[in-house]
Scaffold this motif. Sequence first.
Motif, mmCIF file in Angstrom:
data_model
loop_
_atom_site.group_PDB
_atom_site.id
_atom_site.type_symbol
_atom_site.label_atom_id
_atom_site.label_comp_id
_atom_site.label_asym_id
_atom_site.label_seq_id
_atom_site.Cartn_x
_atom_site.Cartn_y
_atom_site.Cartn_z
ATOM 1 N N CYS A 182 50.029 42.950 49.307
ATOM 2 C CA CYS A 182 50.293 42.032 48.193
ATOM 3 C C CYS A 182 51.527 42.493 47.427
ATOM 4 O O CYS A 182 51.536 43.597 46.876
ATOM 5 C CB CYS A 182 49.097 41.990 47.259
ATOM 6 S SG CYS A 182 49.405 40.985 45.787
ATOM 7 N N ILE B 58 39.442 38.434 50.039
ATOM 8 C CA ILE B 58 40.149 38.843 48.816
ATOM 9 C C ILE B 58 40.614 37.633 48.004
ATOM 10 O O ILE B 58 40.421 37.561 46.787
ATOM 11 C CB ILE B 58 41.358 39.729 49.182
ATOM 12 C CG1 ILE B 58 40.893 41.026 49.856
ATOM 13 C CG2 ILE B 58 42.208 40.011 47.948
ATOM 14 C CD1 ILE B 58 42.029 41.848 50.451
ATOM 15 N N LYS B 59 41.234 36.678 48.708
ATOM 16 C CA LYS B 59 41.825 35.539 47.987
ATOM 17 C C LYS B 59 40.750 34.732 47.254
ATOM 18 O O LYS B 59 40.937 34.352 46.100
ATOM 19 C CB LYS B 59 42.577 34.671 49.002
ATOM 20 C CG LYS B 59 43.194 33.431 48.435
ATOM 21 C CD LYS B 59 44.132 32.830 49.446
ATOM 22 C CE LYS B 59 43.901 31.383 49.655
ATOM 23 N NZ LYS B 59 44.912 30.732 50.452
ATOM 24 N N ALA C 4 47.858 34.947 51.603
ATOM 25 C CA ALA C 4 47.023 36.148 51.574
ATOM 26 C C ALA C 4 47.425 37.220 52.584
ATOM 27 O O ALA C 4 46.610 37.614 53.431
ATOM 28 C CB ALA C 4 45.550 35.772 51.728
ATOM 29 N N PRO C 5 48.651 37.724 52.487
ATOM 30 C CA PRO C 5 49.006 38.871 53.343
ATOM 31 C C PRO C 5 48.134 40.091 53.059
ATOM 32 O O PRO C 5 48.034 40.987 53.898
ATOM 33 C CB PRO C 5 50.485 39.132 52.998
ATOM 34 C CG PRO C 5 50.740 38.418 51.722
ATOM 35 C CD PRO C 5 49.787 37.278 51.662
ATOM 36 N N CYS C 6 47.480 40.118 51.883
ATOM 37 C CA CYS C 6 46.533 41.200 51.585
ATOM 38 C C CYS C 6 45.409 41.242 52.612
ATOM 39 O O CYS C 6 44.955 42.320 53.007
ATOM 40 C CB CYS C 6 45.940 40.997 50.196
ATOM 41 S SG CYS C 6 45.178 39.362 49.988
ATOM 42 N N ASN D 176 48.312 43.947 43.570
ATOM 43 C CA ASN D 176 47.005 43.642 42.982
ATOM 44 C C ASN D 176 45.990 44.743 43.299
ATOM 45 O O ASN D 176 46.039 45.356 44.365
ATOM 46 C CB ASN D 176 46.481 42.302 43.526
ATOM 47 C CG ASN D 176 46.993 41.121 42.729
ATOM 48 O OD1 ASN D 176 47.547 41.296 41.650
ATOM 49 N ND2 ASN D 176 46.824 39.929 43.257
ATOM 50 N N THR E 38 47.794 31.733 42.976
ATOM 51 C CA THR E 38 47.771 32.494 44.240
ATOM 52 C C THR E 38 46.380 32.419 44.873
ATOM 53 O O THR E 38 46.254 32.356 46.097
ATOM 54 C CB THR E 38 48.165 33.962 43.998
ATOM 55 O OG1 THR E 38 47.404 34.473 42.893
ATOM 56 C CG2 THR E 38 49.645 34.099 43.708
ATOM 57 N N VAL F 182 53.726 34.262 45.646
ATOM 58 C CA VAL F 182 53.389 35.625 45.244
ATOM 59 C C VAL F 182 54.653 36.482 45.106
ATOM 60 O O VAL F 182 54.751 37.318 44.201
ATOM 61 C CB VAL F 182 52.362 36.244 46.222
ATOM 62 C CG1 VAL F 182 52.936 36.427 47.620
ATOM 63 C CG2 VAL F 182 51.831 37.557 45.698
ATOM 64 N N MET G 161 42.820 45.228 44.324
ATOM 65 C CA MET G 161 41.637 44.575 44.911
ATOM 66 C C MET G 161 40.373 45.428 44.868
ATOM 67 O O MET G 161 39.315 44.921 44.446
ATOM 68 C CB MET G 161 41.898 44.141 46.357
ATOM 69 C CG MET G 161 42.996 43.142 46.512
ATOM 70 S SD MET G 161 44.562 44.004 46.349
ATOM 71 C CE MET G 161 45.671 42.900 47.113
ATOM 72 N N CYS H 287 47.989 31.101 48.115
ATOM 73 C CA CYS H 287 48.721 32.221 48.718
ATOM 74 C C CYS H 287 48.265 32.360 50.172
ATOM 75 O O CYS H 287 47.072 32.202 50.460
ATOM 76 C CB CYS H 287 48.404 33.501 47.942
ATOM 77 S SG CYS H 287 49.314 34.939 48.546
ATOM 78 N N GLU I 240 39.603 36.615 44.214
ATOM 79 C CA GLU I 240 40.619 36.485 43.155
ATOM 80 C C GLU I 240 40.449 35.153 42.411
ATOM 81 O O GLU I 240 40.395 35.108 41.176
ATOM 82 C CB GLU I 240 42.000 36.551 43.812
ATOM 83 C CG GLU I 240 43.158 36.298 42.875
ATOM 84 C CD GLU I 240 44.502 36.428 43.596
ATOM 85 O OE1 GLU I 240 44.621 35.977 44.749
ATOM 86 O OE2 GLU I 240 45.423 36.990 43.002
ATOM 87 N N TRP J 130 38.866 45.187 41.366
ATOM 88 C CA TRP J 130 38.203 43.939 40.948
ATOM 89 C C TRP J 130 37.086 43.523 41.884
ATOM 90 O O TRP J 130 36.178 42.797 41.498
ATOM 91 C CB TRP J 130 39.117 42.797 40.546
ATOM 92 C CG TRP J 130 40.451 42.502 41.129
ATOM 93 C CD1 TRP J 130 41.654 42.857 40.618
ATOM 94 C CD2 TRP J 130 40.752 41.679 42.270
ATOM 95 N NE1 TRP J 130 42.674 42.318 41.376
ATOM 96 C CE2 TRP J 130 42.158 41.597 42.390
ATOM 97 C CE3 TRP J 130 39.985 41.015 43.213
ATOM 98 C CZ2 TRP J 130 42.808 40.891 43.396
ATOM 99 C CZ3 TRP J 130 40.625 40.304 44.216
ATOM 100 C CH2 TRP J 130 42.018 40.250 44.306
ATOM 101 N N ASN K 23 48.929 40.149 37.838
ATOM 102 C CA ASN K 23 49.235 38.790 38.306
ATOM 103 C C ASN K 23 49.128 37.825 37.128
ATOM 104 O O ASN K 23 48.059 37.690 36.527
ATOM 105 C CB ASN K 23 48.240 38.404 39.411
ATOM 106 C CG ASN K 23 48.592 37.081 40.089
ATOM 107 O OD1 ASN K 23 49.491 36.367 39.653
ATOM 108 N ND2 ASN K 23 47.872 36.771 41.154
ATOM 109 N N LEU L 239 52.451 41.873 44.594
ATOM 110 C CA LEU L 239 52.149 42.137 43.181
ATOM 111 C C LEU L 239 51.466 43.480 42.987
ATOM 112 O O LEU L 239 51.310 43.942 41.844
ATOM 113 C CB LEU L 239 51.224 41.035 42.637
ATOM 114 C CG LEU L 239 51.859 39.652 42.508
ATOM 115 C CD1 LEU L 239 50.790 38.591 42.344
ATOM 116 C CD2 LEU L 239 52.813 39.641 41.323
HETATM 117 S S1 SF4 Z 1 45.900 36.317 47.854
HETATM 118 FE FE1 SF4 Z 1 48.117 36.702 47.576
HETATM 119 S S2 SF4 Z 1 48.299 37.201 45.370
HETATM 120 FE FE2 SF4 Z 1 46.121 37.365 45.893
HETATM 121 S S3 SF4 Z 1 45.831 39.549 46.346
HETATM 122 FE FE3 SF4 Z 1 46.260 38.496 48.302
HETATM 123 S S4 SF4 Z 1 48.511 38.678 48.598
HETATM 124 FE FE4 SF4 Z 1 48.063 39.153 46.418
#
Ligand code: SF4
Length: 490
Positions: free
Chosen positions: A64, A122-123, A105-107, A68, A99, A454, A70, A103, A126, A73, A93, A66
């Motif tokens: 991510c 994760i997304k 979601a590369p996370c 974030n 997002t 993002v 994860m 997004c 969030e 949270w 964020n 940002l």
């Molecule tokens: S969904 Fe996008 S903004 Fe949210 S944690 Fe994953 S990469 Fe970051």
Amino acid sequence: MADPRGFMRTRDRELPSDRAVSVRIQDWREIHHHPVGDAAALESLHRQAGRCMDCGVPFCHHGCPLGNLMPEWNDLTWRGMWADASERLHLTNNFPEITGRICPAPCETSCVLGINQPAVTIKNIELSIVEEAFDRGLVHPAVIDRHTECTVAVVGSGPAGLAAAQQLTRAGHTVTVYERADAPGGLLRYGIPEYKLPADVIERRLDIMRAEGTVFRSGVDVGRDVTGEDLLASFDAVVMTTGSTIPRDLPVPGRDLAGVLPAMDYLVPANHAALGEPVADALVATGLDVVIVGGGDTGADCLGTAVRQGARSITQLEILAEPSRERPAGQPWPTYPAIFRVSSSHEEGGERVFAVSTVSFLGDDDGRVAGLQVVDVEQVAGRFEPVPGTERVLPAQLVVLALGFVGPEREGLGEQLGLATDGRGSFVRGEDFATSTPGVFVAGDCGRGQSLIVWAIAEGRSAAAAVDRFLTGRTELPSPISASTVSLRA
Ligand code: SF4
Ligand SMILES: Cc1cc2nc3c(=O)[nH]c(=O)nc-3n(C[C@H](O)[C@H](O)[C@H](O)COP(=O)(O)OP(=O)(O)OC[C@H]3O[C@@H](n4cnc5c(N)ncnc54)[C@H](O)[C@@H]3O)c2cc1C
């Protein structure tokens, strides 16, 4: 850590179901359900947050842009500590409700659990945190009582401009956001369709920003209505967040036929109409054969729009070969792999054709497009070579070019501020987002090139820290990335 055995107890991903395709294509309302406060949904969320292993080296942080937090949270969600989860989410964020909706979601593709199990959701966690927080009255304007005497103009109100403006307002500066469209939001408002990101989600966040003191001036085309020289004279710093707005063209015979248009000329009026606003002379797909040239996300948004407008047929063309369903060997975990993806729009209709190139547009006697001549292609030594004998004509009375964007507009404001462009057509800036014109900074797609929300938020936050340091000599604002940071996204 949430639940030490959670990832063994719950092996599958669970996500709230979307609205049924047959129902949602009848309107422009959001395709996702948000079961805020629903007991079964909260139970599912508890299980999913409990799958986070708190793995020690959380690659999702790096996936991510940002940064974030994860695992933190996820733990707070599992415990049902919504106020703390929301606070931790907003630390990194500015707009998790955006997002969390759209997004890519590369996370998740860098989640450590994803090495041998489906990744943590994760997304959705969030999004659920922020929607629960709004519903429970936990999201408030952060009004500060200590103001500097510095003024900042932000030009462009997409995610980069909004993030920069919110950070700088919260640092005590007086911030004015200029936007040439009739309302703020950039691509969030009139580019991305209403059924993916509703305008009231943007308005809810803008209301918070207004309450914090950010001033919005919409309907002002800076460079024409206000000059760059005016801005330099009136403000202590200027942040350019004007986006990458020049579309990539397809200069083949017949390009100038009526009915062949860039994606934004199709999506923007469609979005105005979806919001019930009057639109003059817009091309709509009702009853037409539509061909979308470009197999990416913008093309998918055009597809979902054409479905809702009642097109007779929709074909989306992509010059690259169809990607594999599995990670290619050259794109291992934790990178963001180029695999075959099915967007919500693809679930709704249309046909996708891969490894095909447009040779020419064919017209009727009135100068309107009637079809496309296409040919299959294969990649030979990096070039697309036509496959003999595969030439054919596709009927089309509407052709939408969704081929990406080549950079920001330099004429007008860019020239007035003395901004140079690099080899990719983007505005040149240093590692700290500063340009060679003192006090002028560049963030978002106009500096990075066409990218993601993002990244735009991460750039806006980082540029705000640089502006704050420029104005005051120091900063406490976070700076998640430098201008040249690259991602695990392939
Ligand atoms: S969904 Fe996008 S903004 Fe949210 S944690 Fe994953 S990469 Fe970051
Ligand atoms: C159709 C479409 C769908 C997309 N879907 C997704 C998605 O699902 N997920 C995702 O992560 N990314 C998506 N993206 C990419 C994402 O929207 C962009 O990367 C992001 O919006 C860039 O933010 P930005 O703030 O740099 O610029 P923008 O959002 O482009 O905002 C720039 C703003 O500057 C304004 N402006 C320009 N020049 C001037 C001027 N001279 N005076 C005043 N105002 C000016 C423009 O009107 C615009 O409002 C999508 C892009 C498109 C085109």
